[in-house]
Write an enzyme that holds these catalytic residues in place. Structure first.
Site, PDB file in Angstrom:
ATOM      1  N   ASP A 146     -44.023 -41.705 -26.922  1.00  0.00           N
ATOM      2  CA  ASP A 146     -42.917 -42.264 -25.958  1.00  0.00           C
ATOM      3  C   ASP A 146     -42.084 -40.848 -25.833  1.00  0.00           C
ATOM      4  O   ASP A 146     -41.516 -40.545 -26.986  1.00  0.00           O
ATOM      5  CB  ASP A 146     -42.115 -43.432 -26.359  1.00  0.00           C
ATOM      6  CG  ASP A 146     -41.124 -43.839 -25.335  1.00  0.00           C
ATOM      7  OD1 ASP A 146     -40.463 -44.691 -25.418  1.00  0.00           O
ATOM      8  OD2 ASP A 146     -40.859 -42.886 -24.330  1.00  0.00           O
ATOM      9  N   ASP A 157     -38.697 -40.741 -18.457  1.00  0.00           N
ATOM     10  CA  ASP A 157     -38.917 -41.477 -19.863  1.00  0.00           C
ATOM     11  C   ASP A 157     -40.105 -42.319 -19.425  1.00  0.00           C
ATOM     12  O   ASP A 157     -40.198 -43.451 -18.828  1.00  0.00           O
ATOM     13  CB  ASP A 157     -37.651 -42.244 -20.040  1.00  0.00           C
ATOM     14  CG  ASP A 157     -37.734 -43.363 -21.193  1.00  0.00           C
ATOM     15  OD1 ASP A 157     -37.039 -44.291 -21.368  1.00  0.00           O
ATOM     16  OD2 ASP A 157     -38.991 -43.236 -22.047  1.00  0.00           O
ATOM     17  N   HIS A 226     -34.348 -50.065 -19.071  1.00  0.00           N
ATOM     18  CA  HIS A 226     -32.849 -49.582 -18.859  1.00  0.00           C
ATOM     19  C   HIS A 226     -32.680 -48.619 -17.634  1.00  0.00           C
ATOM     20  O   HIS A 226     -33.985 -47.883 -17.273  1.00  0.00           O
ATOM     21  CB  HIS A 226     -32.688 -49.071 -20.021  1.00  0.00           C
ATOM     22  CG  HIS A 226     -33.477 -47.688 -20.500  1.00  0.00           C
ATOM     23  ND1 HIS A 226     -33.008 -46.473 -20.242  1.00  0.00           N
ATOM     24  CD2 HIS A 226     -34.715 -47.885 -21.277  1.00  0.00           C
ATOM     25  CE1 HIS A 226     -34.388 -45.776 -20.633  1.00  0.00           C
ATOM     26  NE2 HIS A 226     -35.108 -46.613 -21.246  1.00  0.00           N
ATOM     27  N   HIS A 234     -29.861 -44.115 -21.908  1.00  0.00           N
ATOM     28  CA  HIS A 234     -29.617 -45.558 -21.735  1.00  0.00           C
ATOM     29  C   HIS A 234     -28.480 -46.048 -21.083  1.00  0.00           C
ATOM     30  O   HIS A 234     -27.846 -46.840 -21.540  1.00  0.00           O
ATOM     31  CB  HIS A 234     -29.895 -46.145 -23.143  1.00  0.00           C
ATOM     32  CG  HIS A 234     -28.589 -45.566 -23.955  1.00  0.00           C
ATOM     33  ND1 HIS A 234     -27.478 -45.658 -23.830  1.00  0.00           N
ATOM     34  CD2 HIS A 234     -28.692 -44.638 -25.288  1.00  0.00           C
ATOM     35  CE1 HIS A 234     -26.512 -45.055 -24.596  1.00  0.00           C
ATOM     36  NE2 HIS A 234     -27.294 -44.350 -25.771  1.00  0.00           N
ATOM     37  N   GLU A 259     -40.050 -50.588 -19.302  1.00  0.00           N
ATOM     38  CA  GLU A 259     -41.155 -50.593 -20.325  1.00  0.00           C
ATOM     39  C   GLU A 259     -40.961 -51.831 -20.748  1.00  0.00           C
ATOM     40  O   GLU A 259     -40.097 -52.843 -20.858  1.00  0.00           O
ATOM     41  CB  GLU A 259     -40.313 -49.352 -21.423  1.00  0.00           C
ATOM     42  CG  GLU A 259     -38.892 -49.724 -21.886  1.00  0.00           C
ATOM     43  CD  GLU A 259     -38.255 -48.848 -22.578  1.00  0.00           C
ATOM     44  OE1 GLU A 259     -37.293 -48.291 -22.099  1.00  0.00           O
ATOM     45  OE2 GLU A 259     -39.183 -48.160 -23.485  1.00  0.00           O
ATOM     46  N   GLU A 354     -44.614 -47.644 -20.266  1.00  0.00           N
ATOM     47  CA  GLU A 354     -43.369 -47.297 -19.640  1.00  0.00           C
ATOM     48  C   GLU A 354     -43.372 -46.415 -18.514  1.00  0.00           C
ATOM     49  O   GLU A 354     -44.115 -45.314 -18.739  1.00  0.00           O
ATOM     50  CB  GLU A 354     -42.232 -46.708 -20.908  1.00  0.00           C
ATOM     51  CG  GLU A 354     -41.062 -46.293 -20.163  1.00  0.00           C
ATOM     52  CD  GLU A 354     -39.932 -45.972 -21.307  1.00  0.00           C
ATOM     53  OE1 GLU A 354     -40.399 -45.535 -22.314  1.00  0.00           O
ATOM     54  OE2 GLU A 354     -38.969 -45.975 -21.099  1.00  0.00           O
TER      55      GLU A 354
HETATM   56  O1  LIG Z   1     -33.994 -48.662 -26.991  1.00  0.00           O
HETATM   57  S1  LIG Z   1     -32.873 -47.903 -26.512  1.00  0.00           S
HETATM   58  O2  LIG Z   1     -31.988 -47.108 -27.443  1.00  0.00           O
HETATM   59  C1  LIG Z   1     -32.225 -48.703 -25.299  1.00  0.00           C
HETATM   60  C2  LIG Z   1     -30.693 -48.859 -24.946  1.00  0.00           C
HETATM   61  C3  LIG Z   1     -30.266 -49.310 -23.796  1.00  0.00           C
HETATM   62  C4  LIG Z   1     -31.345 -50.126 -23.452  1.00  0.00           C
HETATM   63  S2  LIG Z   1     -32.627 -49.600 -23.942  1.00  0.00           S
HETATM   64  N1  LIG Z   1     -33.730 -46.631 -25.572  1.00  0.00           N
HETATM   65  C5  LIG Z   1     -32.728 -45.523 -25.135  1.00  0.00           C
HETATM   66  C6  LIG Z   1     -33.099 -44.252 -26.269  1.00  0.00           C
HETATM   67  C7  LIG Z   1     -32.316 -44.095 -27.211  1.00  0.00           C
HETATM   68  C8  LIG Z   1     -32.445 -42.911 -28.109  1.00  0.00           C
HETATM   69  C9  LIG Z   1     -33.697 -42.126 -28.034  1.00  0.00           C
HETATM   70  F1  LIG Z   1     -33.986 -40.922 -28.567  1.00  0.00           F
HETATM   71  C10 LIG Z   1     -34.344 -42.222 -26.780  1.00  0.00           C
HETATM   72  C11 LIG Z   1     -34.321 -43.402 -25.998  1.00  0.00           C
HETATM   73  C12 LIG Z   1     -34.970 -47.018 -25.044  1.00  0.00           C
HETATM   74  C13 LIG Z   1     -35.896 -46.075 -25.081  1.00  0.00           C
HETATM   75  N2  LIG Z   1     -36.465 -45.584 -26.235  1.00  0.00           N
HETATM   76  C14 LIG Z   1     -37.419 -44.815 -25.919  1.00  0.00           C
HETATM   77  N3  LIG Z   1     -37.657 -44.904 -24.624  1.00  0.00           N
HETATM   78  N4  LIG Z   1     -36.821 -45.764 -23.874  1.00  0.00           N
HETATM   79 MN   LIG Z   2     -37.031 -45.989 -22.241  1.00  0.00          MN
HETATM   80 MN   LIG Z   3     -39.209 -44.361 -23.711  1.00  0.00          MN
END
Ligand SMILES: O=S(=O)(c1cccs1)N(Cc1ccc(F)cc1)Cc1ncn[nH]1
Ligand SMILES: [Mn+2]
Ligand SMILES: [Mn+2]
Ligand SMILES: [Mn+2]
Length: 368
Positions: A146, A157, A226, A234, A259, A354
């Site tokens: 990812d 993303d 998101h 996010h 995702e 995703e």
């Molecule tokens: O789970 S999350 O923190 C989230 C926050 C609110 C709704 S979903 N996140 C956001 C994120 C946070 C930190 C990262 F370094 C990268 C992405 C979703 C995600 N992670 C990977 N791909 N998409």
């Molecule tokens: Mn994401």
């Molecule tokens: Mn992602």
């Protein structure tokens, strides 16, 4: 003379492969739109050229993501270290954007939208190796790849799951079908809670037999899709992957990462292991810092990442060292958010698929 083809590993800037930014539009799909939409020509023209800059940055980032993930799918093999897999993907993204991220502010022009996650087996998200990690990808692993690509803060993303053993096929199929179902339901005025219901129904219609045990595939109820805002991965709206009565609507101009995560475990993730992913809190304003190492580190973060997520390896490559005390104090004062690995129970298997799809405004509705 402009190069005409990409190399392996990828090294040719995508802006050179598509002169005058004629990036492919990618898939634009019909969506259900109850109220028909009227614009004056003037509004339309204004909206078009406003959007075309934003769209061309997204399309450049999407094309870079596409070329890098295509190469990653071909080149990832058991026996490779997680560090070399992450660095191959990250250095390809930097080469294709033409931004090494090694000079001040350069990583905020274009490059990694967020760290390359390589979460294994019961871990679903936010795992990437820190310095000194010796882990090697195994034949039996289920790895979620990812990573983000951004061009001027427009973040793509997108993620996929790597598994070498065919016994996992149904788990991977479940998340692919669930994500595609979610994408079909997405669009202007779609309610996120209903999308979650369709995703869960699709996901949980699958079962998977692994080493003699048959598991129902569960949607991980505390992970979500998101929306994405400039330099903010996010956004403000979440898309559940289980049925919910959240009537939040998708709106015109929103960009959503849809995702889905399937699991043979509890269908619920918890923070686990050492943190690698961090991001500055966009809504946190200046706080008085006592620790000089925290002050110095915050200035490095502001100048190189802004609100884009980063990982410890990105601080290492910028020549930072002995930063942990400062980093932990920035986290303690809520200036920086830590994103620990999110894991279901030991011995379970999780998969992810995703895709980003902006619910297009009517002008971009593509008649197939
Ligand atoms: O789970 S999350 O923190 C989230 C926050 C609110 C709704 S979903 N996140 C956001 C994120 C946070 C930190 C990262 F370094 C990268 C992405 C979703 C995600 N992670 C990977 N791909 N998409
Ligand atoms: Mn994401
Ligand atoms: Mn992602
Ligand atoms: Mn550039």
């Amino acid at each position: 003379k402009n190069p005409t083809a990409q190399t392996e590993p990828p090294s040719v800037m995508v802006s050179q492969l598509f002169p005058n930014k004629s990036y492919p539009k990618g898939e634009e799909v019909e969506y259900k739109d109850e109220n028909n939409y009227r614009t004056t020509n003037e509004e339309k023209r204004h909206l078009d050229n406003l959007q075309s800059e934003f769209l061309s940055d997204f399309r450049e980032a999407a094309e870079i993501h596409r070329q890098v993930r295509q190469y990653a799918k071909k080149s990832i093999r058991p026996g490779q270290s997680l560090t070399e897999i992450a660095e191959t993907i990250e250095n390809s993204v930097r080469a294709l954007t033409g931004h090494s991220g090694l000079t001040e502010g350069d990583a905020m022009a274009a490059g990694m939208g967020f760290p390359c996650g390589l979460s294994l087996n019961h871990c679903a998200a936010h795992y990437t190796p820190n310095a000194g990690n010796k882990m090697v990808l195994q034949q039996d692993d289920v790895m979620k790849v990812d990573f983000g690509v951004h061009v001027k803060g427009r973040i793509v993303d997108s993620a996929f799951t790597v598994a070498f053993e065919p016994k996992y096929d149904n788990l991977l199929k479940a998340v692919q079908e669930a994500t595609n179902a979610g994408i079909r339901e997405a669009g202007i005025d779609a309610r996120v809670g209903e999308i979650g219901g369709v995703i869960q129904e699709t996901m949980e219609s699958f079962e998977v037999e692994i080493d003699g045990t048959t598991y129902p595939v569960k949607s991980i109820r505390n992970l979500t899709g998101h929306n994405i805002l400039p330099y903010s991965i996010h956004g403000t709206k979440a898309v559940p992957i289980v049925k919910s009565n959240d009537v939040t609507k998708m709106e015109e101009g929103d960009v959503f990462a849809i995702e889905t995560f399937g699991s043979t475990g509890n269908g619920y993730v918890r923070d686990d292991m050492e943190v690698s992913h961090y991001a500055k809190n966009a809504d946190k304003h200046h706080v008085d810092l006592r620790l000089s190492s925290a002050k110095a580190l915050l200035s490095v973060i502001n100048k190189n990442f802004g609100t884009l997520p980063f990982c410890r390896r990105y601080l290492d490559r910028l020549g930072q060292d002995k930063y942990l005390l400062g980093l932990n104090s920035l986290v303690a004062s809520d200036i920086v958010e830590a994103y620990p690995p999110l894991c279901d129970k030991k011995g379970s298997y999780t998969a992810q698929f995703e895709h980003v799809r902006p619910p297009m405004s009517p002008e971009y509705q593509h008649v197939p």
